[in-house]
Scaffold this active site. Sequence first.
Site, PDB file in Angstrom:
ATOM      1  N   GLU A 129      13.369  -8.135  -0.975  1.00 49.57           N
ATOM      2  CA  GLU A 129      13.446  -8.036   0.386  1.00 49.57           C
ATOM      3  C   GLU A 129      12.545  -8.773   1.152  1.00 49.57           C
ATOM      4  OE1 GLU A 129      13.661  -3.906   1.711  1.00 49.57           O
ATOM      5  OE2 GLU A 129      12.994  -4.574   3.707  1.00 49.57           O
ATOM      6  N   ARG A 139       9.223  -9.954   9.464  1.00 46.42           N
ATOM      7  CA  ARG A 139       8.039  -9.479  10.055  1.00 46.42           C
ATOM      8  C   ARG A 139       7.041 -10.888  10.324  1.00 46.42           C
ATOM      9  NH1 ARG A 139       6.304  -4.589   6.610  1.00 46.42           N
ATOM     10  NH2 ARG A 139       8.319  -3.670   6.410  1.00 46.42           N
ATOM     11  N   LYS A 184      18.379   3.851   3.020  1.00 45.00           N
ATOM     12  CA  LYS A 184      16.734   3.702   2.892  1.00 45.00           C
ATOM     13  C   LYS A 184      16.104   4.868   3.530  1.00 45.00           C
ATOM     14  CE  LYS A 184      12.801   1.053   4.624  1.00 45.00           C
ATOM     15  NZ  LYS A 184      12.427  -0.416   4.805  1.00 45.00           N
TER      16      LYS A 184
HETATM   17  C1  3PG Z   1       8.893  -1.389   4.231  1.00 44.61           C
HETATM   18  O1  3PG Z   1       8.858  -2.370   4.706  1.00 44.61           O
HETATM   19  O2  3PG Z   1       9.927  -0.647   3.941  1.00 44.61           O
HETATM   20  C2  3PG Z   1       7.628  -0.490   4.416  1.00 44.61           C
HETATM   21  O3  3PG Z   1       6.566  -0.637   5.121  1.00 44.61           O
HETATM   22  C3  3PG Z   1       6.972  -0.806   3.031  1.00 44.61           C
HETATM   23  O4  3PG Z   1       5.869   0.348   2.867  1.00 44.61           O
HETATM   24  P1  3PG Z   1       4.682   0.133   1.852  1.00 44.61           P
HETATM   25  O5  3PG Z   1       3.873  -1.066   2.263  1.00 44.61           O
HETATM   26  O6  3PG Z   1       4.090   1.433   1.904  1.00 44.61           O
HETATM   27  O7  3PG Z   1       5.265  -0.297   0.500  1.00 44.61           O
END
Ligand code: 3PG
Length: 217
Positions: free
Chosen positions: A41, A45, A129
């Site tokens: 995924e 960002r 999710k």
């Molecule tokens: C996301 O993008 O879904 C989360 O920010 C991922 O979180 P993590 O960095 O704690 O895995």
Amino acid sequence: MANPIEQLGERGVVPVVKIENADCAPGLADALIAGGLPCAEITFRTAAAEDAIRSIAKSRPDLLLGAGTVLSVSQAKRAVGAGATFLVSPGFDPKVVDWCRKNAIPILPGVATATEILMALDAGLTILKYFPAEALGGVRMLESLGAVFAGVKFVPTGGVTASNLAAYLRLPAVHAVGGTWIATAKAISAGAFEDITRLTGEAVAIVRSERKSGGWV
Ligand code: 3PG
């Protein structure tokens, strides 16, 4: 072929990726494939997200490729135009969900409460999710929600790592988990692809041991 979001359930883990430079995309894809998890995924960002999706979609068509952190219809259109086959959002935006439904694009919207789960069910979505999983109460919270919402499957993301992955996978309500620990932005930028392959392999081994009865891995 099964819906890509259903296929995530077979993989068990979705590497969530923040990529600063699209030139790193093929190396990242190969590292995930070498570790036994052809799935990613790519989050919106960074400015490089769209080009990274385009690059992987073109050069590694067998990798199950989604776009994450999709916050608007315009980002959804860009992600799909670049080759993402499913979209992930941290929350439930009716405009994004409606656009996906009208265009038959699989979407994994984020939910954090029972009320948001009801909104998603109303939109016909049953794989969601769960974000940010650890901060919201993690495994205990998902046990409670799973008991109420039979038929809903969750992809907990946020604070999931190799150390709590198995506990999440053991929950019947968990479809797959998502997380950045496998391919961190730092490792990708540094070209530390061997580390990514090693962490991918570790995650795949945990999925295998939790799902001895079969599945994709
Ligand atoms: C996301 O993008 O879904 C989360 O920010 C991922 O979180 P993590 O960095 O704690 O895995």
